[in-house]
Design a protein around this motif. Structure first.
Motif, PDB file in Angstrom:
ATOM      1  N   UNK A  69      64.715 -13.267  32.497  1.00 33.82           N
ATOM      2  CA  UNK A  69      65.466 -14.015  33.508  1.00 33.82           C
ATOM      3  C   UNK A  69      64.813 -13.830  34.874  1.00 33.82           C
ATOM      4  N   UNK A  70      64.369 -12.603  35.128  1.00 37.74           N
ATOM      5  CA  UNK A  70      63.638 -12.300  36.364  1.00 37.74           C
ATOM      6  C   UNK A  70      62.656 -11.176  36.037  1.00 37.74           C
ATOM      7  N   UNK A  71      61.989 -10.652  37.044  1.00 39.76           N
ATOM      8  CA  UNK A  71      61.023  -9.570  36.811  1.00 39.76           C
ATOM      9  C   UNK A  71      61.714  -8.297  36.358  1.00 39.76           C
ATOM     10  N   UNK A  72      63.026  -8.210  36.528  1.00 35.71           N
ATOM     11  CA  UNK A  72      63.737  -6.975  36.177  1.00 35.71           C
ATOM     12  C   UNK A  72      64.934  -7.224  35.266  1.00 35.71           C
ATOM     13  N   UNK A  73      64.977  -8.372  34.607  1.00 31.88           N
ATOM     14  CA  UNK A  73      66.149  -8.686  33.772  1.00 31.88           C
ATOM     15  C   UNK A  73      65.720  -9.585  32.614  1.00 31.88           C
ATOM     16  N   UNK A  74      66.314  -9.340  31.420  1.00 34.73           N
ATOM     17  CA  UNK A  74      66.028 -10.219  30.275  1.00 34.73           C
ATOM     18  C   UNK A  74      67.290 -10.397  29.445  1.00 34.73           C
ATOM     19  N   UNK A  75      67.236 -11.380  28.554  1.00 33.25           N
ATOM     20  CA  UNK A  75      68.359 -11.667  27.651  1.00 33.25           C
ATOM     21  C   UNK A  75      67.821 -11.740  26.233  1.00 33.25           C
ATOM     22  N   UNK A  76      68.595 -11.236  25.263  1.00 30.97           N
ATOM     23  CA  UNK A  76      68.161 -11.292  23.867  1.00 30.97           C
ATOM     24  C   UNK A  76      69.313 -11.729  22.976  1.00 30.97           C
TER      25      UNK A  76
END
Length: 808
Positions: A457-464
């Motif tokens: 989502x950003x350089x410091x966040x993701x979704x799985x």
């Protein structure tokens, strides 16, 4: 395409005690089974390049890997066995190149291979399989040419029938070999050869469980010294047996009278077994019982070090032990224990016990020990003589099941992968001086469900998304941000309110944010039993302060990311997820067989609320989603052979409506889609099971087929490079056979397509699940040199460095 090189290969080891070996001769490589492949790694490489090559050829999981002693530094012979019932012989010579070549495939066994044993100074090797047979082979190699042949000498049917999980072969004297065989029963069978035929000579009893490992050695480096056999069993004990030449028995071992054995000592039998070779008589007697492990023992391996005989054992109890005979009493004692102390095991949660060590190997010089555990990752210890202790070193790690999804951080600084092994992993480049090497730096998610898809989502966040009905969002903790900043030069504007780390409550699936505690501070107790935390997952501040890539025990326990959000709404397993390039909108889909569930749900990332109504176009599972670079459009493709393009509503940042669709985009299901970089007109590609890649172009109010590329198998992944090169589009596609192709297409002339098939040494052995070009990052991707990440069904993550030529 001028040049391709493998920048990084990551894969986990197979959990078979016989599926790895360390070459003591020319190559000095460690080879291990990795799904269908054989991974080659030089643990003593100063540049820490990790796995340098994956040999493919087997059709099922590799269960046996063994180097054949050639006595030459110029030639290396590798023997591998697999669940596909075959033995394969590989040859590596210094001329003309240093690569391994498959020389021979033998298909005589009727079931999966379980073990191969070789004997230095002999051209004989033996193989065991779960068909209950042992086969004896002669390896015929001619030094003057590059040919190897295998001649079958004998087939031994084990009676009573059992699976030979362990075999050991040694020279008995000038005319005979001795073979020890054991497995799924508690006895060891000893065979002696006469004129290349092995006959059963003795049966050794004493163990009370399956026997997992057998290894012969000479008692001393002098000629004619007694043979010692170590046997390691699931009964938690190692037994040593002595093979002594002559009519007279050896001096009585004091093993049975050792007072520390207590009642066990009374049950130790020192019965002598007489065996006979062509030239001499021998006796086999029980020598010693080694106790100290608390669980099944998988491997036992001898070595001579500074004139002393030592034995390395690995066990399910999370420890490796090094044993030595006490010079005064002759009693075998454990002089070193590596791994994890019992009190540190934790509970049986995802971040608790490491699950034991399945393989233990000495390096050729004996100063390194490598071990493979349940997580598929290697651990390595180096002996430092000045400190007289073993220190852990950086080793290799990787997924042990199919890698289902990959994505780069939005700024291209690191790579995330997610897999059916229920983990998400973060890979980045360790920079120290002029040296560069890829390593696993964090394991953000260790889950209870198979993971299917991921996006940053950003350089410091993701979704799985996983085989559960919800999606989870993770934020980078301060501990990982500092580690990446310090070792990888990845800039961090870390919010100081972020937690230090995360752990998993014993009865939960959600990573819970925690603050690290000082080294001398007691861990806080949880009031709520349902939120009880595994005591082994408490993070000390010193644990997060590393000057090297994290070891496996750090990865498996201390480098999780805290979970910040859950997204609900779907009724079945999540199949696809995509984040817009600015990270403001998330699109998700689930497995579906009806219109009701084949919808795409959108969420905004500010309030994490669903944007209703969901987007409807498909009638079956949506297989892939991707936003255009400017966020104006969302592309979806599905098993219903349809692609659909949704356009953002004017004046809204988060609302989308169906604008274009093609119910017959392909003649079979569509498996992936990708947007081309912005040119004079908008384009996207779709990939289908009909072996076609189709590129579509917006033309006025319509979308038309611009050009198409034919593959040789079902195309399962497709990805456009994020920029055009000299007026050309660059497209990579992968298919279900593992083939990867890179296509250079002229924007002006769609018929002008140059397709380059990537060489077999660089591509997976099984289906390509996803491809991802690295966004431009610190000079990489600014020119014709690009990086392509590949996720595959063969459990590997690969990063290829590609130099693309746009001119003919």
């Amino acid at each position: 395409m001028d040049h391709i090189s493998a920048d990084f290969l990551s894969t986990g080891g197979n959990r078979h005690p016989s599926a790895a070996d360390w070459d003591r001769e020319g190559s000095q490589l460690l080879a291990f089974g990795a799904d269908h492949n054989i991974a080659l790694w030089n643990p003593e490489d100063e540049n820490l390049r990790g796995v340098t090559r994956l040999l493919s050829g087997h059709e099922k999981q590799v269960t046996v890997v063994k180097f054949f002693p050639t006595g030459s530094s110029e030639r290396t012979v590798l023997i591998s066995g697999s669940a596909d019932k075959t033995i394969r012989i590989w040859l590596r010579t210094k001329k003309p190149n240093l690569d391994f070549e498959l020389m021979k495939t033998v298909s005589d066994h009727q079931s999966a291979l379980t073990r191969v044993a070789v004997c230095p100074g002999s051209d004989i090797f033996v193989s065991g399989a779960s068909d209950g047979t042992i086969k004896v082979w002669k390896l015929i190699q001619r030094a003057d040419d590059r040919t190897i042949d295998v001649e079958p000498l004998q087939s031994i049917t084990l009676t009573p029938k059992y699976f030979p999980l362990s075999l050991a072969l040694a020279k008995l004297d000038g005319s005979s070999l001795i073979l020890a065989a054991a497995g799924t029963r508690s006895a060891i069978q000893m065979f002696v050869s006469r004129e290349s035929q092995f006959d059963l000579a003795a049966t050794l009893t004493g163990h009370e469980g399956w026997i997992r490992s057998l290894e012969f050695t000479r008692e001393s480096e002098e000629d004619g010294s007694d043979l010692l056999l170590a046997s390691a069993s699931q009964d938690k004990y190692i037994r040593l047996w002595r093979v002594h030449q002559g009519d007279e028995l050896p001096a009585v071992s004091n093993a049975a009278s050792d007072p520390s054995l207590g009642i066990i000592g009374k049950s130790l039998s020192n019965k002598a077994h007489r065996i006979e070779s062509k030239d001499s008589l021998y006796s086999v007697t029980f020598e010693a019982l080694l106790l100290g492990h608390e669980d099944w023992i998988y491997t036992a391996l001898w070595r001579f070090q500074r004139g002393k005989l030592q034995l390395l054992t690995t066990s399910e109890d999370n420890s490796l032990a090094i044993w030595e005979s006490d010079s005064a009493s002759g009693v075998w004692v454990c002089i070193t224990r590596l791994g994890e102390i019992s009190s540190q095991k934790g509970s049986t949660t995802a971040t608790g016990s490491a699950g034991g060590f399945w393989i233990g190997l000495w390096s050729p010089d004996g100063n390194l020990v490598a071990s493979l555990g349940r997580t598929g990752s290697w651990r390595m210890w180096h002996y430092t003589e000045s400190e007289d202790r073993w220190l852990q070193r950086v080793a290799v790690s990787g997924h042990v099941e199919a890698v289902k999804g990959i994505c780069w951080a939005k700024d291209g600084s690191y790579l995330l992968s997610t897999s059916s092994d229920q983990t998400t992993r973060l890979f980045a480049i360790w920079k120290r001086g002029s040296k560069r090497s890829w390593h696993e730096f964090s394991r953000p998610q260790i889950h209870g469900y198979d993971l299917n898809c991921i996006d940053s989502i950003s350089a410091t966040q993701f979704i799985s998304g996983a085989d559960e009905k919800l999606l989870r969002v993770f934020d980078e903790p301060r501990g990982v941000a500092n580690l990446l900043n310090h070792l990888c030069d990845i800039g961090s504007d870390t919010n100081q309110t972020l937690p230090d780390a995360a752990n998993i409550p014993v009865l939960g699936l959600s990573n819970k944010a925690i603050q690290a505690v000082e080294d001398d501070e007691p861990a806080a107790e949880e009031d709520d039993e349902r939120e009880a935390v595994d005591p082994a997952s408490i993070v000390r501040k010193s644990t997060l302060d590393l000057d090297h890539p994290p070891f496996e025990d750090h990865l498996a326990r201390h480098l999780l990311w805290p979970e910040s959000e859950k997204l609900y709404g779907h009724g079945y397993e999540i199949s696809a997820v995509a984040s817009s390039h600015d990270g403001s909108v998330i699109a998700t889909a689930c497995r579906a067989s009806s219109l009701e569930h084949a919808v795409i749900r959108l969420h905004d990332t500010k309030e994490w609320l669903e944007i209703k109504p969901p987007l409807a176009a498909h009638s079956l599972t949506v297989t892939a989603l991707e936003f255009s670079e400017d966020g104006q459009y969302l592309l979806s493709v599905g098993r219903d052979r349809q692609w659909a393009v949704f356009a953002r509503t004017e004046g809204s940042a988060t609302e989308y409506n169906l604008e274009h669709s093609n119910p017959k985009g392909h003649s079979r299901m569509i498996l992936d889609g990708s947007w081309a970089p912005n040119t004079s007109c908008r384009m996207f590609a779709t990939a289908g099971r009909d072996k076609m890649v189709k590129i579509w172009r917006f033309s006025g109010a319509e979308v038309e087929l611009w050009t198409s590329i034919s593959g040789t198998a079902a195309v399962t992944a497709v990805a456009f490079l994020h920029t055009t090169l000299s007026g050309h589009l660059v497209l990579a596609y992968g298919d279900e056979s593992g083939t990867v192709a890179i296509c250079v297409i002229s924007v002006e002339d769609p018929a002008n397509i140059k397709v380059s098939i990537v060489g077999k040494e660089f591509v997976p052995a099984k289906q390509v699940n996803q491809l991802a070009w690295r966004p431009a990052y610190q000079g990489v991707g600014q020119e014709e040199r690009q990086e392509l990440a590949i996720a595959s069904e063969d459990s590997s993550v690969r990063i290829l460095r590609v130099r693309i030529a746009t001119e003919p």
